[in-house]
Design a protein around this motif. Structure first.
Motif, PDB file in Angstrom:
ATOM      1  N   TRP A  65      -9.525  11.099 -37.267  1.00  0.00           N
ATOM      2  CA  TRP A  65      -9.554  10.217 -36.108  1.00  0.00           C
ATOM      3  C   TRP A  65      -9.218  11.018 -34.854  1.00  0.00           C
ATOM      4  O   TRP A  65      -8.302  11.829 -34.862  1.00  0.00           O
ATOM      5  N   ASP A  66      -9.968  10.767 -33.780  1.00  0.00           N
ATOM      6  CA  ASP A  66      -9.701  11.407 -32.497  1.00  0.00           C
ATOM      7  C   ASP A  66      -9.129  10.391 -31.527  1.00  0.00           C
ATOM      8  O   ASP A  66      -9.584   9.239 -31.480  1.00  0.00           O
ATOM      9  N   ILE A  67      -8.166  10.845 -30.745  1.00  0.00           N
ATOM     10  CA  ILE A  67      -7.584  10.015 -29.693  1.00  0.00           C
ATOM     11  C   ILE A  67      -7.786  10.743 -28.380  1.00  0.00           C
ATOM     12  O   ILE A  67      -7.494  11.937 -28.264  1.00  0.00           O
ATOM     13  N   GLN A  68      -8.289  10.026 -27.415  1.00  0.00           N
ATOM     14  CA  GLN A  68      -8.425  10.540 -26.062  1.00  0.00           C
ATOM     15  C   GLN A  68      -7.840   9.497 -25.127  1.00  0.00           C
ATOM     16  O   GLN A  68      -7.855   8.305 -25.431  1.00  0.00           O
ATOM     17  N   GLY A  69      -7.313   9.964 -24.018  1.00  0.00           N
ATOM     18  CA  GLY A  69      -6.767   9.013 -23.071  1.00  0.00           C
ATOM     19  C   GLY A  69      -6.108   9.683 -21.904  1.00  0.00           C
ATOM     20  O   GLY A  69      -6.301  10.874 -21.647  1.00  0.00           O
ATOM     21  N   ARG A  70      -5.305   8.881 -21.236  1.00  0.00           N
ATOM     22  CA  ARG A  70      -4.650   9.343 -20.016  1.00  0.00           C
ATOM     23  C   ARG A  70      -3.234   8.801 -19.997  1.00  0.00           C
ATOM     24  O   ARG A  70      -3.006   7.625 -20.287  1.00  0.00           O
ATOM     25  N   LEU A  71      -2.302   9.665 -19.653  1.00  0.00           N
ATOM     26  CA  LEU A  71      -0.895   9.302 -19.534  1.00  0.00           C
ATOM     27  C   LEU A  71      -0.484   9.501 -18.086  1.00  0.00           C
ATOM     28  O   LEU A  71      -0.730  10.566 -17.518  1.00  0.00           O
ATOM     29  N   THR A  72       0.117   8.474 -17.487  1.00  0.00           N
ATOM     30  CA  THR A  72       0.640   8.594 -16.129  1.00  0.00           C
ATOM     31  C   THR A  72       2.100   8.140 -16.144  1.00  0.00           C
ATOM     32  O   THR A  72       2.470   7.234 -16.894  1.00  0.00           O
ATOM     33  N   ALA A  73       2.911   8.794 -15.326  1.00  0.00           N
ATOM     34  CA  ALA A  73       4.325   8.428 -15.245  1.00  0.00           C
ATOM     35  C   ALA A  73       4.949   9.080 -14.023  1.00  0.00           C
ATOM     36  O   ALA A  73       4.428  10.063 -13.489  1.00  0.00           O
ATOM     37  N   ASP A  74       6.071   8.519 -13.613  1.00  0.00           N
ATOM     38  CA  ASP A  74       6.929   9.125 -12.609  1.00  0.00           C
ATOM     39  C   ASP A  74       8.234   9.465 -13.317  1.00  0.00           C
ATOM     40  O   ASP A  74       8.882   8.580 -13.889  1.00  0.00           O
ATOM     41  N   VAL A  75       8.593  10.745 -13.293  1.00  0.00           N
ATOM     42  CA  VAL A  75       9.765  11.228 -14.026  1.00  0.00           C
ATOM     43  C   VAL A  75      10.720  11.902 -13.046  1.00  0.00           C
ATOM     44  O   VAL A  75      10.283  12.610 -12.140  1.00  0.00           O
ATOM     45  N   VAL A  76      12.015  11.677 -13.243  1.00  0.00           N
ATOM     46  CA  VAL A  76      13.036  12.355 -12.453  1.00  0.00           C
ATOM     47  C   VAL A  76      13.856  13.200 -13.425  1.00  0.00           C
ATOM     48  O   VAL A  76      14.376  12.683 -14.420  1.00  0.00           O
ATOM     49  N   GLN A  77      13.928  14.511 -13.131  1.00  0.00           N
ATOM     50  CA  GLN A  77      14.708  15.446 -13.933  1.00  0.00           C
ATOM     51  C   GLN A  77      15.714  16.149 -13.031  1.00  0.00           C
ATOM     52  O   GLN A  77      15.585  16.114 -11.815  1.00  0.00           O
ATOM     53  N   SER A  78      16.657  16.833 -13.633  1.00  0.00           N
ATOM     54  CA  SER A  78      17.636  17.613 -12.880  1.00  0.00           C
ATOM     55  C   SER A  78      17.131  19.036 -12.708  1.00  0.00           C
ATOM     56  O   SER A  78      16.582  19.624 -13.645  1.00  0.00           O
TER      57      SER A  78
END
Length: 174
Positions: A65-78
Motif C-alpha cells: 500500500w502507498d500513502i501520499q499526502g501533505r502535512l501542515t503544522a505550526d511548531v514552536v521549539q526551543s
C-alpha cells in the motif's frame, strides 16, 4: 456528489485490507488536545498548532500500500543555544509504502529499506504522521544571532567526584 473526508486522531490505525485495488481512500489526521500534549513531551516541543495531515492511500500491489499526502503544522521549539522559543511553519509532502511481511524462512530475502511493515494487518497512520512531523521541523533550531558554540563551564571543585579527581592527580615527590 461530494464526500466528506473522514477525520481521525493520531491513534488512527487503518486495516489495510479495507483498501481495495484500484481505489483511493482519503482521510485527514487531526490530533486531539491530549495527543498534542503527548507530541510536546515526545519531541520536546513548546507548542504544536494547526497540525493536519491529508492522506491518500492506495493498494498498489499484492500486500503493498502507498500513502501520499501533505502535512501542515505550526511548531514552536526551543533554540538549542539560548532556549528562546522559535516558531516554524511546516508544509511537508508525505510518501510512505507499507507492506505485509511474510514470515517464510525459505523465501529469498528482499531488502525492505524505504518501506514500513504493517502492524498486525494495520497501517499506523498516526505514528507515520508523528514521525513525519519530527522530520519536517528543523532538527537543531537556532535563534538568529545565537552563538555558534558555547564555552563549557569550568569544572567546580566541589562536584560529587572531586575526591576521585584529586586521587588521580599526579603527586610531586620532591
Amino acid at each position: 456528489m461530494v464526500f466528506e473526508m473522514p477525520v481521525f486522531s493520531l491513534s488512527a490505525e487503518l486495516a489495510a485490507e479495507t483498501i481495495k485495488p484500484d481505489a483511493t481512500y482519503r482521510c485527514k489526521i487531526i490530533p486531539s488536545e491530549d495527543e498534542i500534549d503527548m507530541l510536546l513531551a515526545r519531541f520536546d516541543y513548546i507548542a504544536v498548532n494547526d497540525l493536519v495531515a491529508e492522506l491518500q492511500i492506495r493498494k498498489v500491489a499484492r500486500d503493498c500500500w502507498d500513502i501520499q499526502g501533505r502535512l501542515t503544522a505550526d511548531v514552536v521549539q526551543s533554540c538549542v543555544v539560548t532556549g528562546e522559543p522559535l516558531a516554524e511553519s511546516v508544509d511537508f509532502t508525505l510518501e510512505e509504502r507499507y507492506v505485509r511481511l511474510i514470515d517464510d524462512t525459505t523465501s529469498v530475502e528482499v531488502d525492505l529499506d524505504g518501506v514500513e511493515p504493517l502492524k498486525n494487518g494495520f497501517i499506523d497512520l498516526g505514528e507515520m504522521v508523528m514521525q513525519s512531523l519530527a522530520l519536517a521541523v528543523t532538527a537543531w533550531p537556532r535563534a538568529t544571532g545565537a552563538a555558534e558554540y558555547t564555552e563549557p563551564e569550568p569544572v567546580k571543585s566541589d562536584h560529587p567526584f572531586a575526591g576521585l579527581a584529586a586521587m588521580k592527580q599526579p603527586t610531586n615527590k620532591n
